[in-house]
Design an enzyme around this catalytic site. Structure first.
Site, PDB file in Angstrom:
ATOM      1  N   LYS A  15      72.769  69.613  24.675  1.00  0.00           N
ATOM      2  CA  LYS A  15      72.748  70.940  24.053  1.00  0.00           C
ATOM      3  C   LYS A  15      72.988  70.773  22.567  1.00  0.00           C
ATOM      4  O   LYS A  15      73.666  69.832  22.150  1.00  0.00           O
ATOM      5  CB  LYS A  15      73.863  71.810  24.645  1.00  0.00           C
ATOM      6  CG  LYS A  15      73.635  73.279  24.493  1.00  0.00           C
ATOM      7  CD  LYS A  15      72.770  73.810  25.617  1.00  0.00           C
ATOM      8  CE  LYS A  15      72.379  75.252  25.433  1.00  0.00           C
ATOM      9  NZ  LYS A  15      71.760  75.803  26.657  1.00  0.00           N
TER      10      LYS A  15
ATOM     11  N   ASP B  29      67.536  78.686  22.993  1.00  0.00           N
ATOM     12  CA  ASP B  29      68.709  79.297  23.630  1.00  0.00           C
ATOM     13  C   ASP B  29      68.972  80.558  22.795  1.00  0.00           C
ATOM     14  O   ASP B  29      68.062  81.022  22.094  1.00  0.00           O
ATOM     15  CB  ASP B  29      69.909  78.320  23.621  1.00  0.00           C
ATOM     16  CG  ASP B  29      71.065  78.768  24.524  1.00  0.00           C
ATOM     17  OD1 ASP B  29      71.006  78.504  25.731  1.00  0.00           O
ATOM     18  OD2 ASP B  29      72.027  79.395  24.027  1.00  0.00           O
TER      19      ASP B  29
ATOM     20  N   GLY C 298      72.764  92.498  27.849  1.00  0.00           N
ATOM     21  CA  GLY C 298      71.944  91.892  26.803  1.00  0.00           C
ATOM     22  C   GLY C 298      70.588  92.578  26.695  1.00  0.00           C
ATOM     23  O   GLY C 298      70.251  93.464  27.493  1.00  0.00           O
ATOM     24  N   PHE C 299      69.802  92.191  25.669  1.00  0.00           N
ATOM     25  CA  PHE C 299      68.404  92.656  25.615  1.00  0.00           C
ATOM     26  C   PHE C 299      67.492  91.552  25.080  1.00  0.00           C
ATOM     27  O   PHE C 299      66.371  91.799  24.682  1.00  0.00           O
ATOM     28  CB  PHE C 299      68.267  93.948  24.792  1.00  0.00           C
ATOM     29  CG  PHE C 299      68.618  93.808  23.327  1.00  0.00           C
ATOM     30  CD1 PHE C 299      67.711  93.265  22.427  1.00  0.00           C
ATOM     31  CD2 PHE C 299      69.847  94.232  22.852  1.00  0.00           C
ATOM     32  CE1 PHE C 299      68.029  93.148  21.084  1.00  0.00           C
ATOM     33  CE2 PHE C 299      70.178  94.120  21.511  1.00  0.00           C
ATOM     34  CZ  PHE C 299      69.266  93.560  20.623  1.00  0.00           C
ATOM     35  N   GLY C 300      67.983  90.325  25.100  1.00  0.00           N
ATOM     36  CA  GLY C 300      67.200  89.190  24.575  1.00  0.00           C
ATOM     37  C   GLY C 300      66.216  88.642  25.591  1.00  0.00           C
ATOM     38  O   GLY C 300      65.857  89.310  26.562  1.00  0.00           O
ATOM     39  N   ASN C 301      65.796  87.419  25.362  1.00  0.00           N
ATOM     40  CA  ASN C 301      64.754  86.795  26.181  1.00  0.00           C
ATOM     41  C   ASN C 301      65.094  86.800  27.669  1.00  0.00           C
ATOM     42  O   ASN C 301      64.246  87.114  28.513  1.00  0.00           O
ATOM     43  CB  ASN C 301      64.533  85.356  25.683  1.00  0.00           C
ATOM     44  CG  ASN C 301      63.719  84.540  26.650  1.00  0.00           C
ATOM     45  OD1 ASN C 301      64.262  83.785  27.454  1.00  0.00           O
ATOM     46  ND2 ASN C 301      62.413  84.716  26.624  1.00  0.00           N
TER      47      ASN C 301
HETATM   48  O1  2IT Z   1      70.651  77.100  29.043  1.00  0.00           O
HETATM   49  C1  2IT Z   1      69.515  76.663  29.278  1.00  0.00           C
HETATM   50  O2  2IT Z   1      69.213  76.138  30.350  1.00  0.00           O
HETATM   51  C2  2IT Z   1      68.519  76.791  28.214  1.00  0.00           C
HETATM   52  N1  2IT Z   1      68.822  77.321  27.153  1.00  0.00           N
HETATM   53  C3  2IT Z   1      67.137  76.240  28.391  1.00  0.00           C
HETATM   54  C4  2IT Z   1      67.108  74.774  28.172  1.00  0.00           C
HETATM   55  C5  2IT Z   1      65.736  74.162  28.174  1.00  0.00           C
HETATM   56  O3  2IT Z   1      65.682  72.958  27.871  1.00  0.00           O
HETATM   57  O4  2IT Z   1      64.751  74.822  28.463  1.00  0.00           O
END
Ligand code: 2IT
Length: 447
Positions: A128, A168, A239-242
């Site tokens: 991450k 993310d 939330g309202f994101g992706n």
């Molecule tokens: O928390 C997650 O699994 C993501 N943000 C996606 C990670 C990804 O490599 O697609």
């Protein structure tokens, strides 16, 4: 020593080595509580100190990200990439751009990602990254300059077979585009170094929808086990994101009624449910950079805005956390249950506090983020496969595979988390995710 004391002793070691990292401690504690018994039953793993090694990231990089804003002023942010575990594949996981990001945040997320990716059945390790850069109110040109500067350092640490970042919170298609452009320019190489790419340049169909769709598919499997379905249920989606967007889209398609969504400024209720126009408007709100759910109520007369309030007070059958870690606490769960909620799904990573998750798992149907939200990284894994093949699959192919993966994650949770007929999805997800990584580490020696 009792099991509780043993875990407390282990956590003392983790806390001493990682001071002032409460999110990381929370994530490790939860996994330890779930896997402690199966771990102790494997003396070879104990002897090889698998768990002790697993809580130590293989590598954590921190770097300076200087950039120039639209006024000509120099700005300095901090960038990170935590390469947590590569036992079963290249490091894989998103990049988060959010003002609260620090090493603690990314260590908790990288740790969780390792188990999540193991659950997907695909060969991906855990990682991450991100920055304390706050995208709110930034111009497009500022976002581009920041992304270019960020990649100017990150490029030497990542690669299609080494570490494959994605989006993310605060990182979507636009940011992935700028990051990819800069990587390609620096390396003179067109490879699948990032996922969530645009669909004309190596991105997978359904990737934007995947986290939300996957979460709903997972919830469908849980409901099926108790003879229920989403059709007709009232659902609250924070939330309202992706992630919220994909969740609302799939829920609506299945005939569930989404009654509320939220933002940092409060929540809105929607008495008429969501149609295509409203679902599309969530994308408009997200790209506006204003970060205000009030905009929804200003646009649609059927919606009502509640300033500064938490969405969990809205009565519902199902609640889904789709915003950020620890957004739902023990009191919120008590209120949800009191108002009739029968299922709580963690869609954001560690969306519930430890106490909230325990209470929900005890009283109603509950599943943890690392299982429920794994659809996103799963389709990222499928994007990597398509890039390696230099082929692109159809929406139907990708959606079917996503569906199959979510079903298999659900079944793995049930298999590993059921004791005397009662399924604990937290234990199931942690044990299933852990065992695969632990076994791989054992076979690869002391590295
Ligand atoms: O928390 C997650 O699994 C993501 N943000 C996606 C990670 C990804 O490599 O697609």
């Amino acid at each position: 020593m009792s099991k509780k004391e043993e875990i407390a002793k282990f956590m003392e070691m983790v806390k001493a080595k990682n001071p002032n990292e409460p999110l990381f401690h929370q994530a490790v504690q939860e996994v330890c509580e779930s896997v402690w018994d199966v771990y102790q039953q494997n003396p070879k793993m104990v002897e090889a100190k698998i768990l002790e090694r697993m809580v130590e990231p293989e590598r954590a990089i921190s770097f300076r990200v200087p950039w120039v804003d639209d006024k000509g002023e120099v700005q300095i942010n901090r960038g990170y990439r935590v390469q947590f575990n590569s036992a079963i594949g290249p490091y894989k996981g998103g990049l988060r751009f959010h003002k609260a990001v620090n090493l603690d945040t990314l260590k908790f997320l990288g740790f969780e990602q390792t188990f999540k990716n193991s659950l997907t059945t695909l060969p991906m390790g855990g990682g991450k990254g991100g920055s304390d850069f706050d995208p709110n109110g930034k111009s497009d040109a500022e976002i581009m300059r920041f992304c270019q500067s960020f990649m100017t350092e990150l490029f030497r640490h990542v690669g299609a077979d080494t570490d494959v970042p994605a989006g993310d919170i605060g990182v979507g298609g636009r940011e992935i585009g700028y990051l990819f452009g800069q990587y390609k320019r620096l390396k003179n190489e067109f490879t699948g170094v990032l996922t969530g790419k645009g669909q004309t340049w190596g991105g997978s169909v359904i990737r934007p929808e995947a986290t939300g769709y996957g979460a709903v598919y997972f919830g469908q499997e849980m409901l099926k086990r108790v003879g229920k379905e989403f059709k007709g249920l009232k659902v609250v989606v924070s939330g309202f994101g992706n992630v919220s967007w994909g969740t609302v889209k799939k829920l609506t398609e299945l005939g569930a009624q989404v009654v509320a969504i939220s933002g940092p400024d409060g929540y809105i209720t929607e008495s008429e449910g969501f149609d295509d126009e409203k679902i599309d408007y969530m994308l408009v709100m997200r790209s506006s950079g204003r970060n205000k759910v009030q905009d929804f109520a200003d646009k649609f007369k059927s919606a009502k805005f509640f300033a500064g309030k938490k969405i969990w007070e809205v009565p519902c059958d199902v609640a889904m956390t789709c915003a950020i870690q620890n957004e739902c606490n023990e009191d919120d769960v008590k209120l949800l249950i009191k108002n009739g909620c029968k299922m709580l799904l963690e869609v954001s990573n560690m969306g519930c506090t430890a106490e909230a998750a325990k209470l929900a798992a005890d009283k109603i149907l509950f599943a943890p983020g690392k299982a429920v939200n794994a659809g996103g990284v799963s389709v990222s894994g499928l994007e990597m496969t398509q890039n390696s093949e230099r082929l692109g699959w159809t929406p139907l192919e990708v959606d079917n595979k996503l569906h199959q993966i979510m079903k298999s994650i659900h079944d793995a949770c049930v298999k590993h988390g059921t004791v005397k007929g009662k399924t604990n999805y937290i234990n199931g997800a942690n044990i299933a995710g852990f065992m695969k990584v632990a076994q791989a580490m054992l076979e690869q020696g002391i590295v």
